[in-house]
Design a protein around this motif. Sequence first.
Motif, PDB file in Angstrom:
ATOM      1  N   PHE A 130     -49.107  41.027  12.564  1.00 15.48           N
ATOM      2  CA  PHE A 130     -50.348  40.079  12.882  1.00 15.48           C
ATOM      3  C   PHE A 130     -50.250  38.701  12.579  1.00 15.48           C
ATOM      4  O   PHE A 130     -49.809  38.256  11.597  1.00 15.48           O
ATOM      5  CB  PHE A 130     -51.515  40.869  12.478  1.00 15.48           C
ATOM      6  N   GLY A 131     -50.902  37.818  13.668  1.00 13.71           N
ATOM      7  CA  GLY A 131     -51.149  36.525  13.280  1.00 13.71           C
ATOM      8  C   GLY A 131     -52.458  36.343  12.408  1.00 13.71           C
ATOM      9  O   GLY A 131     -53.051  37.363  11.854  1.00 13.71           O
ATOM     10  N   SER A 135     -55.042  37.980   7.322  1.00 13.30           N
ATOM     11  CA  SER A 135     -54.982  38.670   8.603  1.00 13.30           C
ATOM     12  C   SER A 135     -54.539  40.229   8.006  1.00 13.30           C
ATOM     13  O   SER A 135     -54.547  40.728   6.852  1.00 13.30           O
ATOM     14  CB  SER A 135     -53.731  38.233   9.345  1.00 13.30           C
ATOM     15  N   LEU A 136     -54.076  40.907   8.949  1.00 14.33           N
ATOM     16  CA  LEU A 136     -53.820  42.581   8.656  1.00 14.33           C
ATOM     17  C   LEU A 136     -52.333  42.788   8.231  1.00 14.33           C
ATOM     18  O   LEU A 136     -51.580  42.146   8.762  1.00 14.33           O
ATOM     19  CB  LEU A 136     -53.846  43.268  10.016  1.00 14.33           C
ATOM     20  N   ILE A 169     -61.055  45.074   4.218  1.00 20.09           N
ATOM     21  CA  ILE A 169     -61.341  46.146   5.339  1.00 20.09           C
ATOM     22  C   ILE A 169     -59.984  46.819   5.353  1.00 20.09           C
ATOM     23  O   ILE A 169     -58.812  46.267   5.654  1.00 20.09           O
ATOM     24  CB  ILE A 169     -61.569  45.308   6.414  1.00 20.09           C
ATOM     25  N   GLN A 213     -56.949  44.325   5.480  1.00 18.79           N
ATOM     26  CA  GLN A 213     -57.260  43.168   5.733  1.00 18.79           C
ATOM     27  C   GLN A 213     -57.981  42.419   4.527  1.00 18.79           C
ATOM     28  O   GLN A 213     -59.348  42.855   4.411  1.00 18.79           O
ATOM     29  CB  GLN A 213     -57.983  42.947   6.907  1.00 18.79           C
TER      30      GLN A 213
END
Lengths: 112, 113
Positions: free
Chosen positions: A102-103, B42-43, B90, B37
């Motif tokens: 992911f970005g 980011s994730l 999260i 997250q």
Amino acid sequence: KQEVTQIPAALSVPEGENLVLNCSFTDSAIYNLQWFRQDPGKGLTSLLLIQSSQREQTSGRLNASLDKSSGRSTLYIAASQPGDSATYLCAVRQTGANNLFFGTGTRLTVIP
Amino acid sequence: SAVISQKPSRDICQRGTSLTIQCQVDSQVTMMFWYRQQPGQSLTLIATANQGSEATYESGFVIDKFPISRPNLTFSTLTVSNMSPEDSSIYLCSFKVTDTEAFFGQGTRLTVV
């Protein structure tokens, strides 16, 4: 290791404007690229998926492009609305892998 | 697209306790993933799990801290053990329903106090 970068980190525009979000990745050996939307404190909603062999995908007011050789993708949002306010994430899936990289996301605010 | 139900949606927990997050999908899927997250980040992938085998953890994540169960092709759990405030994040489950597109649960917002 694949690294995904998104610019800008945050963007604020008046309602009705067209805008472009940018995503770049370091390893061009990707299987596909996916754009997601994340509302505050919530999960991810898939917006568009581009396969490595494709150049662009469109859904409604959204258009995503992919230039694999240069390691770039853009998400174009036409006629922005306040409901478009969210964080937009791009993610790439490497060839031969199943998970996503992911970005860091672009936090978009559309001002009424 | 698949319907993925993740719960709880949020929780506030005391440090030193554990929380188990559940993820249910409405169709049988082979591969599933758990992501974290952290605030403002980011994730990051925690682990990949397939039914009938042990989860594969990414660098920096260990089974003792994040045990995962995958009893069947529609259900999985992630436990965050012996929590500390640094675990406030999260947590999201993801299933690869088709060969291409990934789908995510609604996320669990965890706050450790």
